[in-house]
Each structure stands twice: as structure tokens, then as C-alpha cells.
Design a protein around this motif. Structure first.
Motif, mmCIF file in Angstrom:
data_model
loop_
_atom_site.group_PDB
_atom_site.id
_atom_site.type_symbol
_atom_site.label_atom_id
_atom_site.label_comp_id
_atom_site.label_asym_id
_atom_site.label_seq_id
_atom_site.Cartn_x
_atom_site.Cartn_y
_atom_site.Cartn_z
ATOM 1 N N GLY A 95 0.621 -1.616 -0.226
ATOM 2 C CA GLY A 95 -0.210 -0.062 0.107
ATOM 3 C C GLY A 95 0.450 0.832 0.424
ATOM 4 O O GLY A 95 0.490 2.420 -0.566
ATOM 5 N N ALA A 96 2.356 1.191 0.441
ATOM 6 C CA ALA A 96 2.912 2.574 0.288
ATOM 7 C C ALA A 96 3.095 3.049 -1.220
ATOM 8 O O ALA A 96 3.466 2.638 -1.904
ATOM 9 C CB ALA A 96 4.316 1.612 1.174
ATOM 10 N N VAL A 97 2.880 3.645 -0.902
ATOM 11 C CA VAL A 97 3.421 4.679 -2.526
ATOM 12 C C VAL A 97 4.783 5.302 -2.627
ATOM 13 O O VAL A 97 4.926 6.392 -1.601
ATOM 14 C CB VAL A 97 1.808 5.192 -2.863
ATOM 15 N N GLU A 98 5.440 5.109 -3.220
ATOM 16 C CA GLU A 98 6.873 6.068 -3.697
ATOM 17 C C GLU A 98 6.538 7.332 -4.690
ATOM 18 O O GLU A 98 6.078 7.264 -5.446
ATOM 19 C CB GLU A 98 7.959 5.097 -3.955
ATOM 20 N N LEU A 99 6.966 8.599 -4.518
ATOM 21 C CA LEU A 99 7.099 9.730 -4.358
ATOM 22 C C LEU A 99 8.095 10.429 -4.604
ATOM 23 O O LEU A 99 8.531 11.602 -4.644
ATOM 24 C CB LEU A 99 5.950 10.823 -3.510
ATOM 25 N N TYR B 148 7.221 -3.495 -5.656
ATOM 26 C CA TYR B 148 7.290 -3.976 -6.064
ATOM 27 C C TYR B 148 5.296 -3.067 -6.719
ATOM 28 O O TYR B 148 4.926 -3.234 -5.610
ATOM 29 C CB TYR B 148 6.899 -4.974 -7.301
ATOM 30 N N PRO B 149 5.717 -2.565 -7.656
ATOM 31 C CA PRO B 149 3.884 -2.215 -8.023
ATOM 32 C C PRO B 149 2.873 -2.907 -8.381
ATOM 33 O O PRO B 149 3.055 -4.104 -8.921
ATOM 34 C CB PRO B 149 3.990 -1.212 -9.200
ATOM 35 N N GLN B 150 1.700 -3.001 -7.196
ATOM 36 C CA GLN B 150 0.480 -3.677 -7.923
ATOM 37 C C GLN B 150 -0.053 -3.230 -8.023
ATOM 38 O O GLN B 150 -0.378 -4.071 -9.321
ATOM 39 C CB GLN B 150 -0.014 -4.179 -6.391
#
Length: 512
Positions: free
Chosen positions: A275-279, A335-337
Motif C-alpha cells: 500500500g505504500a506509494v513512492e513519491l 513492487y508496483p501492484q
């Protein structure tokens, strides 16, 4: 509040991560190679993708049909920075002069890093890694040199490094292999004082050296009629100076143990970061309110100081402005879900609280269909003693709300009802963690958002938040970390993921 360059894109983050801060460019003082080296290859991960059209990130050398050698920091681009594990979307192109065609292309199905930057003493002198290939390649392997090359030993260096410093210019990324002949210098020649286990390679003035995106590439020495690899590019030595190469001869036993199967390290335990989003310099999370419908546009929560461009002014907010950046939502391994795009900055402020909300181009239903984690946004404030989990992109920190601070000041801004964490090794946030969600024990409810910590004890300046008591007493303690309440956000949102600052119960800072 952390300094940031958020939302310039993952491209710039990967430039720094994959190439290092090396002032020299390309294989300086060399020329394009006229013939291929069968054992030499280009490491080309699709995640994280290097910031160049050909996808080249680092150099590799074939040591056995299913094994290639590179630098540890090249294999450290897995989302959680694990030492060993299974990557996703990594491949190598072996035995070609060109990064875009020819040779053999093979998938990487495992990585083994000798050291990581978190190790005591860092990875200097140990910056080597092995990548296992899913299928054998036909290329003839290169041997590891039998001993550390002496000062003055002739070496050949190879790579596809950058030809100029502008990471946004495709012309700076050559696809043709370059090479140069140079020598091993005494360690004292490298301004970085070449730590033990590093070779100082190149001309004394840096006119012949390796550079950006040559990491993992070889320093070759003559071994009879052929070549042997003595070192791999590790990092910069200084401006106008030789390059540091990790001496791989010192680690022949580690390499042989893994390739032979006699001493294979177990995979690291990968902590759940779903659920974390890299910005790029900050983190975020996708959140929904109790009244949100499945076909409403999804909302991305981060800090107000993480928005691009001009920060919200003290006492003001940014409302309903254009936005356009990618938001990869992590699976449990990082990794991007699923990936969405932020299309609108719905709201951002750094007064009273430090939050920003972006509207995404995907609905909650669309993200659910992709299996992406969506968190619930709380309506209940955090109180002293509440357990919190800080949901960063590469790990989870276990925190406790030590106190709710009436007023927190930092760099001209005042925040109210801030959450102070109990200090300890389990909750020691660092730069780049801004915007990380603070989760309730259920793991699905966002009850706060991390935004700052005190770097050096300074009072009320940037990166040094201070607490202000009811009597005006100022307290500034080095190392203290703080988060912001988010319970008041729900009252300001209506169906359709729209903002209504005039709605009864909405207490967010309004426009200037």
C-alpha cells in the motif's frame, strides 16, 4: 518538515540511485570498442527502470553460465533494499557492443549482495553482488584475477556510462560500448582515500576514468592471452580524479561459495510494505473516506510540504490545482501492484496540519480490481499511548504516540495537535519518510501522517521542529519525530472525492 524535490519523477531518483554522484562521465579518455567482449553485459532492470531510453543501469560480467558479477549497489535497487532475494523485471544483455540489440538477453531470477549501505562501515570494499540467470548463456566466462593488482598495473576499463551530465538529455546516454586503457594508482591518489578493499583506477587527473552508470563495470587485467576481472566500479573518488573499484579478488571465496552452491546465503525476510506509494523524496498512501463510493476517483494522501513547486504559504492552502505524476502502489514486497496517475491537487496546507490530497485517474473499484491496497481514513484523533505503524515504502516502523503536542513550529509554520513519537530504535524516522501513513493496529486505517523530525536540536528552524507550550515555553529536542492528525479531513470531503471547505465540521485551513 523535510526538504524535498517531490514529483519531479522517479527518473531523477533513479539517476542518483543507480549511477551515484560521480562527477566524471562515461569511460573518459577512451574510445568506442571495435569488438564485443563475450563476458561483458548490460544490466537492464524494468523495475526500477533506469532513467535512459536503452534501460541500461550498470555493467555485469559473466563468471559462469548462469552467474554474472556486478556492484552491490546495482542490485540494491530492489524496493526494500534486501541483501538477497528474488527480483522482478531484471534482465541482462550479454556479449554485445550495443545496449539495444545483439548478444544474449537473459532474465535474472535471484540476487546476492555481499554488503549493503546499512552495514557497519557501509559497503566500501565490499560493493559486489552476484545475479543468477534463469537460463544459462553461451558466453565464455571471465576469470577473477588471482591476486590484487599492484600499483601501476595496466588495466582496461569498459562501460556504457553517461557522456554528459544532463540526465534529461537522451544524447547523454550512449548505447555503444566504450573502453580505455589505464593503470591502478596508489590508494593515496584517490581523494576519498580509497577505503580498504577498493582499487584506485584511472589517470591521476581523472582524464581517464569511469563515471556515471559505469557502476558494476570491470577493471580487467591480463591473464595469459585473455582477460581477468580484478575490480568492479563502486563509486566516485572525487572531482578530476580516478574511480574507486571494489577489489573482487578479496571476495573470491564468497563468490565461489555461491556459484558452487556450497555457501549460499538464505533469502532475507521481506517485511510487508503493501500500500505504500513512492513519491521521490516522500511517501504516500491511497485513502478512502466512509462515504466514498466504489466509482469515486481514488485519493492519494501525503504531506503538504511534499507537493511540487511552491509550498503552501503560512496561513494558506493550495486548492484544486493541476497535477500530473505517477503513483505506484506497492504490493507486500514493494513492487508496483497497480499504478495510477495523480491528475489534480485537491488540497494542500502546512498550517494547522501538514497534508496534501491528490485525486487519481483510477477509481476505488478499478484499484481493487488490480489488487491494490486502499486504506481507510480515520475520523478519530490519535491520543497519547496509541500504538502506530509507520508505513514507509521499504519497511514498517513500530511507534507509540508519546504525546499530542498543542503547537509545533518549524520554519515559519505552526501545526496543531501534532503527534510526538516515543523515541527508540523501533521508531527512528529519517529524511525521505515524509508522507508515510501512520496506521492503527488493524493495519488498514490511517490515523495520522508522518511529517518531520528534529535533526540537531535547533529551535523552530527547517528540519528542527520545536514544541510550544501554553505558556509560550519552547522545547526543541534532537531526534524527536512528529506526525500530524488526519481525523479532520473526512469532514471536508463529499461524494465524488470532492472538497468542500465550507461543509459543517470542516476545520482545515482555507485559501489565502
Amino acid at each position: 518538515m523535510r526538504s524535498r524535490s517531490l514529483l519531479l519523477g522517479v527518473v531523477l531518483a533513479l539517476t542518483a540511485a543507480l549511477v551515484g554522484a560521480v562527477p566524471a562521465q562515461a569511460i573518459l579518455g577512451g574510445a568506442e570498442s571495435t569488438r564485443a567482449y563475450s563476458f561483458l553485459g548490460s544490466f537492464q532492470p524494468s523495475f526500477p527502470r533506469p532513467p535512459r531510453p536503452d534501460g541500461h543501469g550498470c555493467g555485469v560480467e559473466v563468471l559462469a553460465p548462469q552467474w554474472v558479477l556486478t556492484a552491490s549497489h546495482c542490485a540494491g535497487k530492489n524496493p526494500t533494499g534486501a541483501r538477497t532475494g528474488v527480483p522482478r523485471g531484471w534482465q541482462v544483455r550479454i556479449g554485445s557492443l550495443d545496449t539495444t540489440s545483439g548478444g544474449e538477453v537473459a532474465d535474472v531470477d535471484h540476487y546476492y549482495r555481499l554488503a549493503t549501505s546499512s552495514d557497519e562501515g557501509g559497503f566500501w570494499g565490499k560493493d559486489v553482488a552476484l545475479l543468477h540467470l534463469r537460463k544459462p548463456v553461451r558466453a565464455k566466462p571471465v576469470r577473477i584475477a588471482s591476486a590484487t593488482p599492484a600499483d601501476g598495473t595496466p588495466v582496461r576499463i569498459l562501460g556504457w556510462g553517461m557522456s554528459c551530465e544532463d540526465s534529461t538529455n537522451p544524447a547523454c546516454f550512449p548505447t555503444k560500448l566504450r573502453e580505455a586503457d589505464t593503470v591502478v594508482q596508489p590508494n593515496s591518489v584517490c581523494p576519498a582515500a580509497a577505503p580498504v578493499g577498493e582499487l584506485c583506477v584511472g589517470s591521476r587527473d581523472g582524464s581517464v576514468a569511469a563515471g556515471n552508470m559505469d557502476s558494476g563495470g570491470p577493471a580487467l587485467v591480463r591473464d595469459g592471452a585473455g582477460w581477468a576481472v580484478a575490480g568492479v566500479v563502486s563509486g566516485p573518488s572525487g572531482d578530476r580524479s580516478p574511480t574507486l573499484y571494489t577489489d573482487v579478488t578479496r571476495h573470491a571465496g564468497w563468490i565461489t561459495g555461491i556459484i558452487s552452491g556450497t555457501a549460499v546465503p538464505p533469502d532475507d525476510e521481506i517485511l510487508d510494505v503493501e500500500g505504500a506509494v513512492e513519491l521521490n523524496g516522500c511517501a504516500g498512501s491511497v485513502v478512502r473516506t466512509p462515504q466514498a463510493g466504489p466509482h469515486d476517483p481514488a485519493l492519494l494522501l501525503t504531506n503538504g510540504h511534499c507537493v511540487p513547486g511552491q509550498r503552501p504559504a503560512p496561513g494558506a492552502a493550495l486548492v484544486d490545482q493541476p497535477a500530473d505524476f505517477e503513483a505506484p502502489i506497492a504490493d507486500h514486497q514493494g513492487y508496483p501492484q497497480a499504478t495510477a496517475r495523480a491528475k489534480r491537487l485537491l488540497y494542500a496546507t502546512m498550517t494547522g496540519t501538514d497534508v496534501a490530497l491528490f485525486r487519481l485517474d483510477k477509481t476505488y473499484a478499478q484499484l481493487r480490481a488490480k489488487g491494490a491496497k486502499v486504506f481507510r481514513l480515520t475520523t478519530t484523533p490519535v491520543r497519547a499511548g496509541d500504538p502506530l505503524t509507520m508505513a514507509y515504502t521499504s519497511r514498517r516502523l513500530n511507534c507509540v504516540a508519546e504525546a499530542v503536542v498543542p503547537h509545533l513550529r518549524e520554519g515559519g509554520y505552526q501545526l496543531d495537535g501534532s503527534i510526538r513519537y516515543a523515541t527508540g530504535e523501533n521508531c527512528a524516522p529519517w529524511h525521505g519518510m515524509s508522507g508515510s501513513a501512520l496506521l492503527a493496529p488493524d493495519g488498514t486505517t490511517v490515523v495520522g501522517i508522518h511529517n518531520t523530525h528534529n535533526d540537531d536540536g535547533g529551535p523552530c528552524t527547517d528540519d528542527n521542529p520545536c514544541e510550544v507550550g501554553p505558556d509560550g515555553t519552547v522545547t526543541s529536542v534532537r531526534g524527536r519525530g512528529y506526525g500530524q492528525q488526519v481525523a479532520g479531513i473526512v469532514a471536508c470531503l463529499v461524494k465524488g472525492s470532492k472538497l468542500d471547505l465550507a461543509r459543517p465540521g470542516c476545520a482545515l485551513t482555507g485559501t489565502a
